[in-house]
Design an enzyme around this catalytic site. Structure first.
Site, PDB file in Angstrom:
ATOM      1  N   LYS A 133       0.798  -1.295   0.065  1.00  0.00           N
ATOM      2  CA  LYS A 133       0.060   0.010  -0.111  1.00  0.00           C
ATOM      3  C   LYS A 133       0.944   1.225  -0.031  1.00  0.00           C
ATOM      4  O   LYS A 133       0.581   2.271  -0.552  1.00  0.00           O
ATOM      5  CB  LYS A 133      -0.917   0.146   1.118  1.00  0.00           C
ATOM      6  CG  LYS A 133      -2.092   0.934   1.176  1.00  0.00           C
ATOM      7  CD  LYS A 133      -3.064   0.796   2.075  1.00  0.00           C
ATOM      8  CE  LYS A 133      -4.181   1.639   2.036  1.00  0.00           C
ATOM      9  NZ  LYS A 133      -5.428   1.448   2.859  1.00  0.00           N
ATOM     10  N   ARG A 172       2.238   1.948  -3.552  1.00  0.00           N
ATOM     11  CA  ARG A 172       1.201   2.161  -4.284  1.00  0.00           C
ATOM     12  C   ARG A 172       1.017   3.606  -4.352  1.00  0.00           C
ATOM     13  O   ARG A 172       0.587   4.262  -5.285  1.00  0.00           O
ATOM     14  CB  ARG A 172      -0.002   1.255  -4.143  1.00  0.00           C
ATOM     15  CG  ARG A 172      -1.268   1.449  -5.273  1.00  0.00           C
ATOM     16  CD  ARG A 172      -2.403   0.434  -4.962  1.00  0.00           C
ATOM     17  NE  ARG A 172      -2.927   0.627  -3.878  1.00  0.00           N
ATOM     18  CZ  ARG A 172      -2.874  -0.426  -2.799  1.00  0.00           C
ATOM     19  NH1 ARG A 172      -2.271  -1.293  -2.903  1.00  0.00           N
ATOM     20  NH2 ARG A 172      -3.947  -0.014  -1.798  1.00  0.00           N
ATOM     21  N   GLU A 211      -9.485   1.379  12.060  1.00  0.00           N
ATOM     22  CA  GLU A 211     -10.566   1.791  11.120  1.00  0.00           C
ATOM     23  C   GLU A 211     -11.756   0.727  11.300  1.00  0.00           C
ATOM     24  O   GLU A 211     -11.492  -0.614  11.725  1.00  0.00           O
ATOM     25  CB  GLU A 211     -10.028   1.295   9.885  1.00  0.00           C
ATOM     26  CG  GLU A 211     -11.110   1.695   8.732  1.00  0.00           C
ATOM     27  CD  GLU A 211     -10.938   1.257   7.131  1.00  0.00           C
ATOM     28  OE1 GLU A 211     -10.737   2.214   6.345  1.00  0.00           O
ATOM     29  OE2 GLU A 211     -10.833  -0.092   7.004  1.00  0.00           O
TER      30      GLU A 211
END
Length: 217
Positions: free
Chosen positions: A67, A70, A153
């Site tokens: 991630k 990216r 989250e």
């Protein structure tokens, strides 16, 4: 005996991967306990539970690095803590859409939590058709000599929405984000049908509750 104040620190004082992941894992455990208590209290007061089940997960090192790359960030602890918000994640599955908002409010009313943001993908679905309610919070993790506010989250969705999201995840994994248009379009149509189903099931649930009240002597 006078109690010593506990110094508050953040991840800038943490320099090794294992310690960081231990703190995130501890945040998950703490939040899981909070959710259990909320559910138990709701059962005691209202004689039903809004939660069908809860899933917790810690993002793998490979996923964190992927991630960061990216999004163009160097793979280090500072960047992972700052830019990767879903290292610790909790998914709460509810029976009805109304329970989703009820539960979100109950979580946000927890005084020791800080709300970074909320995203309502139920009222405002993603283009793919994805529906869910997202919260990004920080929860204090109490260590022996410090307190570390740690991001978690939280995704809250209905059973039907979770079923849809699982299939979407499989599709994106299979095609690496480049899904065939016909499959993506059919999945989006399914999202609309699921939304209608959620609304109908909620309506029937209210009808059942009101019927019980009318027939109770």
């Amino acid at each position: 005996m006078e109690r010593k104040s506990i110094p508050v620190r953040d991840f800038r004082d943490v320099h090794d991967w294992d310690t960081v992941m231990f703190i995130y894992r501890s945040a998950l455990k703490t939040m899981d306990t909070k959710i259990d208590i909320i559910n138990d209290e709701f059962l005691k007061r209202h004689k039903y539970t809004p939660i069908e089940h809860v899933k917790s997960r810690l993002k793998s090192p490979e996923s964190i690095v992927k991630k960061l790359k990216r999004h163009g960030y160097e793979s280090n602890i500072e960047n992972m803590v700052r830019y990767v918000n879903d290292i610790a994640g909790i998914r709460i599955i509810c029976s009805f859409t109304s329970d989703i908002y009820l539960l979100a409010d109950m979580i946000m009313n927890q005084r020791d939590l800080s709300i970074i943001y909320t995203k309502d993908y139920i009222k405002h679905p993603k283009r793919s058709g994805y529906r869910s309610y997202h919260l990004l919070i920080t929860i204090p993790v109490y260590l022996s000599d410090s307190i570390v506010d740690t991001k978690v989250e939280i995704q809250i969705r209905s059973v039907a929405q979770d079923f849809w999201a699982t299939l979407e995840h499989k599709m994106n994994y299979k095609f690496e984000g480049e899904s065939p248009p016909n499959i993506a379009n059919e999945l989006k149509e399914c999202a609309a049908l699921i939304s209608q189903l959620d609304e109908k099931m909620q309506y029937l649930n209210l009808e059942i509750q009101n019927y019980d009240k009318k027939t109770t002597p």
